[in-house]
Enzyme design. Structure first.
Site, PDB file in Angstrom:
ATOM      1  N   SER A  10      -4.188 116.403  25.760  1.00 38.41           N
ATOM      2  CA  SER A  10      -5.328 116.299  24.860  1.00 38.41           C
ATOM      3  C   SER A  10      -4.897 116.287  23.393  1.00 38.41           C
ATOM      4  O   SER A  10      -4.221 115.374  22.943  1.00 38.41           O
ATOM      5  CB  SER A  10      -6.301 117.445  25.150  1.00 38.41           C
ATOM      6  N   ASP A  35      -9.500 112.329  19.643  1.00 31.95           N
ATOM      7  CA  ASP A  35      -8.216 113.014  19.820  1.00 31.95           C
ATOM      8  C   ASP A  35      -7.343 112.210  20.775  1.00 31.95           C
ATOM      9  O   ASP A  35      -7.695 111.095  21.175  1.00 31.95           O
ATOM     10  CB  ASP A  35      -8.411 114.459  20.288  1.00 31.95           C
ATOM     11  N   ASP A  42      -6.574 112.158  23.913  1.00 32.33           N
ATOM     12  CA  ASP A  42      -7.081 111.616  25.183  1.00 32.33           C
ATOM     13  C   ASP A  42      -8.530 111.167  25.064  1.00 32.33           C
ATOM     14  O   ASP A  42      -9.161 110.833  26.057  1.00 32.33           O
ATOM     15  CB  ASP A  42      -6.909 112.616  26.326  1.00 32.33           C
ATOM     16  N   ASP A  50     -11.477 112.529  24.384  1.00 28.50           N
ATOM     17  CA  ASP A  50     -12.685 113.210  24.850  1.00 28.50           C
ATOM     18  C   ASP A  50     -13.309 114.073  23.751  1.00 28.50           C
ATOM     19  O   ASP A  50     -14.339 114.707  23.974  1.00 28.50           O
ATOM     20  CB  ASP A  50     -12.423 114.034  26.122  1.00 28.50           C
TER      21      ASP A  50
END
Length: 450
Positions: free
Chosen positions: A107, A246, A248, A250
């Site tokens: 992430s 960000d 990833d 999400d």
């Protein structure tokens, strides 16, 4: 019983150190595969199938191969999607009728971290019971099915294109983004080849930022955790709006033409306000970190509000429990269950843009009714295993702060679910007081840790 490997968002750590090693990740794939085979009970000769996606970290290649080997050894077929956002894996798992989805990502963390998280066939985070089964199999020796029963692997054709079309489908057909100059910071992450195309195909003039991943620069001074970078780009290029995702994709932060940064609470309010105007707001879930001003603003809309533990999985659980559709965190995780099964930075951005377009407003207009309490968050690094809850020094500092704040504020101490940090948050009416008390508690924590 606490989980041994799974945190609030899968298994995560520094690459090359347990549990993020090729050997462990192969065993994790095998354990997950054994769990799937046992649960699915497919007819003889049929294999469960999983989708594997990843972000742009250099370690993704290594961990993808390890997972693929583990799943194949358990008799599970693998579909490889390459670099795509976490919510894209959730969508494609459901759309392709697969048994599970797996994301290789840490992430918002630096490139030297990585992690593995799972989605169910329905595109939601795995239930705790399934994660417990996987952990139980991890403690058993790794085996291998007969050669005739081994899983196979293949690439998914145009995974990114499928997800782009899905994102566009969540934006109202009667609207477009023509006339808007939008800067989009993809954090050199998984949305680098997706977010600019979504916005362009909806009519915006796109100013891409953070779209040159090299395996080592993900989240490095860019993206939703560093929105100042987007702010600079918006002001320098005269954009109408900025969108920051960000690594990833999400999480979501936004910036308006004046350079004002809008966090998850503010953006969630914009969406909630639009849903309320359409008589589609049944309730809103925030977290322990959500600002009191946000809670009060939702109350003025006449909608109920509930707080979940920090972590999008807990927001999602409470949404399902209440039967509501909208929730999120001030960190930028926003969940719109009327659009997707999980938090999605790009889909959430489109919901905000739709709300602004429908009402002819700016972000400042849409947030005019929000009055936030000053809030200070300080992250203090701590050693693994440190029992901060039992420390008298920390308890005394917290109690002193709570006494001074009285009914006009609150104190929250909580460990991060993904990093060795204790998060110290103080909120109240007086900004100077809040800042002083937060620093005092953080100092007490540092002293206790030594």
């Amino acid at each position: 019983m606490g989980r041994k490997y799974f945190g609030t968002d899968g298994v995560r750590g520094r690459v090359g150190e347990e549990p993020i090693t090729p050997e462990f990740v192969m065993r994790l794939g095998y354990a997950a595969g054994v769990t799937l085979v046992a649960r699915e009970k497919l007819p003889a000769g049929e294999h469960p199938a999983v989708l594997i996606g990843k972000d742009t970290r250099v370690s993704g290649y290594m961990l993808e191969a390890a997972l693929e080997a583990g799943f194949a050894a358990a008799g599970v077929n693998v579909m490889l999607a390459g670099p795509i956002p976490t919510p894209a894996v959730a969508y494609l798992t459901r759309a392709l009728r697969l048994q599970a989805g797996v994301v290789i990502s840490a992430s918002h963390n630096p490139f030297y971290d990585n992690g593995i998280k799972f989605f169910s066939a329905g595109g939601t985070k795995l239930p705790d019971a399934v994660e417990a089964e996987i952990e139980a199999h991890l403690d058993e020796p790794m085996g291998c099915v007969d050669s005739a029963q081994l899983g196979r692997a293949r690439r998914v054709e145009d995974a990114a294109g499928r997800y782009i079309e899905f994102c566009k489908s969540t934006f109202p057909n009667e609207l477009d983004l023509r006339g808007l100059r939008i800067a989009v910071d993809c954090a050199h992450g998984a949305a680098y080849h997706i977010a600019p195309k979504v916005l362009h195909e909806l009519g915006a003039e796109v100013l891409p930022v953070g779209v040159e991943p090299n395996g080592l620069n993900i989240n490095d001074g860019v993206g939703a955790t560093r929105p100042e970078n987007l702010r600079s780009a918006v002001l320098a290029q005269g954009a109408d709006l900025g969108i920051a995702l960000d690594g990833d994709a999400d999480r979501l932060m936004m910036v308006d033409a004046r350079g004002e940064i809008y966090d998850g609470d503010k953006l969630l309010y914009v969406i909630a306000r639009a849903r309320h105007a359409e008589d589609r707001l049944d309730g809103v879930v925030g977290t322990l970190m959500s600002n009191l001003g946000f809670e009060h603003a939702i109350g003025r809309l006449g909608a109920p509000f509930a707080r979940a533990k920090v972590g999008d999985r807990y927001v999602l659980e409470l949404l399902h429990e209440r039967g509501w559709k909208l929730g999120g965190e001030n960190s930028g995780h926003i969940i719109c269950l009327d659009r997707h099964t999980t938090g999605d930075g790009m889909v959430s951005a489109l919901q905000v843009l739709a709300a602004l377009k429908q009402r002819g407003e700016t972000l400042a207009d849409a947030c005019a009714d929000l009055v936030f309490y000053p809030q200070r968050l300080i992250n203090v690094r701590m050693a693994a295993g440190f029992d901060w809850q039992a420390d008298a020094t920390i308890a005394r500092a917290r109690d002193d702060a709570e006494r001074e704040l009285g009914e006009s504020g609150r104190v929250l101490l909580r460990p991060s679910g993904t990093e060795p940090l204790l998060r110290v948050m103080v909120e109240g009416c007086d900004g100077a007081q809040v800042d002083r008390l937060a620093k005092s508690i953080a100092s007490a924590v540092e002293h206790a840790i030594g």
